[in-house]
Write an enzyme that holds these catalytic residues in place. Structure first.
Site, PDB file in Angstrom:
ATOM      1  N   ASP A 190       0.861  -1.183   0.000  1.00 51.28           N
ATOM      2  CA  ASP A 190       0.000   0.000   0.000  1.00 51.28           C
ATOM      3  C   ASP A 190       0.899   1.235   0.000  1.00 51.28           C
ATOM      4  O   ASP A 190       1.005   1.951   0.999  1.00 51.28           O
ATOM      5  CB  ASP A 190      -0.909  -0.025   1.235  1.00 51.28           C
ATOM      6  CG  ASP A 190      -2.066   0.954   1.129  1.00 51.28           C
ATOM      7  OD1 ASP A 190      -2.316   1.465   0.022  1.00 51.28           O
ATOM      8  OD2 ASP A 190      -2.727   1.202   2.151  1.00 51.28           O
ATOM      9  N   GLU A 234      -6.083   5.081  -9.189  1.00 50.38           N
ATOM     10  CA  GLU A 234      -7.380   5.586  -8.755  1.00 50.38           C
ATOM     11  C   GLU A 234      -7.921   6.692  -9.651  1.00 50.38           C
ATOM     12  O   GLU A 234      -7.197   7.594 -10.074  1.00 50.38           O
ATOM     13  CB  GLU A 234      -7.278   6.107  -7.314  1.00 50.38           C
ATOM     14  CG  GLU A 234      -8.614   6.427  -6.696  1.00 50.38           C
ATOM     15  CD  GLU A 234      -8.623   6.203  -5.189  1.00 50.38           C
ATOM     16  OE1 GLU A 234      -9.616   6.582  -4.549  1.00 50.38           O
ATOM     17  OE2 GLU A 234      -7.655   5.645  -4.653  1.00 50.38           O
ATOM     18  N   LYS A 242      -9.237   1.958  -9.886  1.00 47.15           N
ATOM     19  CA  LYS A 242      -9.702   2.079  -8.503  1.00 47.15           C
ATOM     20  C   LYS A 242     -10.782   3.156  -8.424  1.00 47.15           C
ATOM     21  O   LYS A 242     -10.558   4.303  -8.816  1.00 47.15           O
ATOM     22  CB  LYS A 242      -8.509   2.433  -7.614  1.00 47.15           C
ATOM     23  CG  LYS A 242      -8.646   2.118  -6.141  1.00 47.15           C
ATOM     24  CD  LYS A 242      -7.300   2.318  -5.467  1.00 47.15           C
ATOM     25  CE  LYS A 242      -7.347   2.023  -3.982  1.00 47.15           C
ATOM     26  NZ  LYS A 242      -6.039   2.302  -3.354  1.00 47.15           N
ATOM     27  N   THR A 252     -13.026   0.779  -3.894  1.00 53.72           N
ATOM     28  CA  THR A 252     -12.337   1.176  -2.671  1.00 53.72           C
ATOM     29  C   THR A 252     -13.254   1.948  -1.745  1.00 53.72           C
ATOM     30  O   THR A 252     -14.390   2.245  -2.071  1.00 53.72           O
ATOM     31  CB  THR A 252     -11.077   2.004  -3.031  1.00 53.72           C
ATOM     32  OG1 THR A 252     -10.290   2.198  -1.864  1.00 53.72           O
ATOM     33  CG2 THR A 252     -11.454   3.347  -3.636  1.00 53.72           C
ATOM     34  N   PHE A 293     -11.885  -1.038   4.355  1.00 50.30           N
ATOM     35  CA  PHE A 293     -10.891  -0.271   5.108  1.00 50.30           C
ATOM     36  C   PHE A 293     -10.973  -0.608   6.591  1.00 50.30           C
ATOM     37  O   PHE A 293     -11.701   0.030   7.359  1.00 50.30           O
ATOM     38  CB  PHE A 293     -11.106   1.223   4.875  1.00 50.30           C
ATOM     39  CG  PHE A 293     -10.472   1.739   3.610  1.00 50.30           C
ATOM     40  CD1 PHE A 293     -10.414   0.961   2.473  1.00 50.30           C
ATOM     41  CD2 PHE A 293      -9.921   3.012   3.564  1.00 50.30           C
ATOM     42  CE1 PHE A 293      -9.820   1.429   1.307  1.00 50.30           C
ATOM     43  CE2 PHE A 293      -9.329   3.497   2.415  1.00 50.30           C
ATOM     44  CZ  PHE A 293      -9.277   2.708   1.279  1.00 50.30           C
TER      45      PHE A 293
END
Length: 318
Positions: free
Chosen positions: A17, A98, A134, A158, A180
């Site tokens: 990440d 993203e 994303k 996400t 998350f």
């Protein structure tokens, strides 16, 4: 006994990440994920600022007659792709890039942006089958992902905080979702500061376990990738999950520990018939009834949008 990171890699696909190339070289994950916040952190480091210069030069030559705002927007996309392409040289699997969070409530604009990003990857000579687009898991984002998946473009949904988001993403045939974990824990700790959320009592861990079991029971192929961890205990509690995306500091902690890592999640569960798909009204009502998910989703979108704006301001100053 081997270190915990090596043990974890035997049970779960480990994803980095980060956009930091040195960390990826050190910990050798299978995949890598990025977002505007991580790209901003990367480009603020002097050794990577040449990528910003390259992105700006590309935008200036491509949009010679465009406005400054158009050139900066293109440079930001190009920068994300330059970083993503370099990450692809370091990991054997997927790299997530993203879509601008400011498009989170616009399905058509999200689809268009996804194609623009993939075009930029193609211009770099990248294997676009290894790119995951994303997208924030709003209703509009999920519907955009539905279309993109039908077009053969794989998506990473996400900012997943609710079961409604997870279920709707699977029903849209999303390739992967990112619940998350740590941000869920943050919300509950703020509401109940004296509660014990350690180990298996962590609400983020419990949420991912619930989603993982549901997907396996109903045979959804959508990958569950736990994200946003606050500590290594959360990671160990999810050993066996399809994928876990982990920050460099927690990868370092795992690599330095030699305690045993035990599988916690198992895919071999009895099949249960798939229920009818969520409607938009059901999705929105379930989100309304989940204040944690609503708060954290909107907070996450705002933060990614703010960091995208900071990135564009930084590019203006180069």
């Amino acid at each position: 006994m081997t270190d915990q990171l090596s043990q974890l890699k035997q049970l779960t696909t480990v994803v980095a990440d980060t956009g930091d190339f040195a960390s990826i070289a050190q910990y050798q994950p299978e995949d890598a994920t990025t977002n505007p916040s991580l790209i901003l952190k990367t480009i603020e480091q002097s050794q990577y600022q040449h990528l910003a210069t390259e992105a700006l030069q590309f935008a200036a030559s491509t949009l010679a007659n465009g406005t400054q705002a158009q050139r900066i927007a293109l440079a930001a996309d190009k920068l994300a792709v330059l970083i993503g392409h370099q990450l692809m040289q370091q990991v054997p699997g997927y790299v997530s890039t993203e879509v601008d969070a400011r498009l989170s409530f616009n399905s058509m604009a999200t689809i268009e942006k996804a194609h623009q990003l993939l075009d930029l990857y193609q211009q770099q000579g990248a294997d676009t089958s290894r790119v995951l687009i994303k997208v924030a898991a709003t209703w509009e984002g999920i519907q955009a992902a539905r279309v993109l998946e039908q077009q053969g473009i794989r998506c990473n949904l996400t900012l997943i905080f609710s079961f409604a988001q997870a279920r709707a993403s699977a029903e849209a045939s999303a390739f992967l979702i990112s619940p998350f974990v740590g941000r869920i824990l943050d919300w509950y700790k703020k509401q109940q500061p004296d509660a014990d959320f350690s180990g298996a009592q962590d609400p983020g861990v419990q949420f991912v376990r619930k989603v993982y079991q549901y997907f396996k029971q109903h045979r959804y192929p959508t990958i569950v990738m736990g994200a946003s961890f606050r500590n290594t205990e959360e990671i160990r509690q999810l050993a066996g999950c399809d994928r876990l995306t982990i920050s460099p500091n927690l990868l370092a902690e795992l690599a330095d520990s030699h305690q045993p890592v035990i599988r916690q999640l198992h895919a071999d569960v009895p099949f249960i018939e798939v229920p009818g798909a969520l409607t938009e009204a059901e999705f929105r009502w379930q989100m309304l009834e989940d204040p944690m998910a609503t708060d954290k989703l909107l907070e996450g979108i705002r933060q990614f949008a703010a960091d995208q704006q900071k990135l564009e301001e930084l590019l203006k100053a180069v």
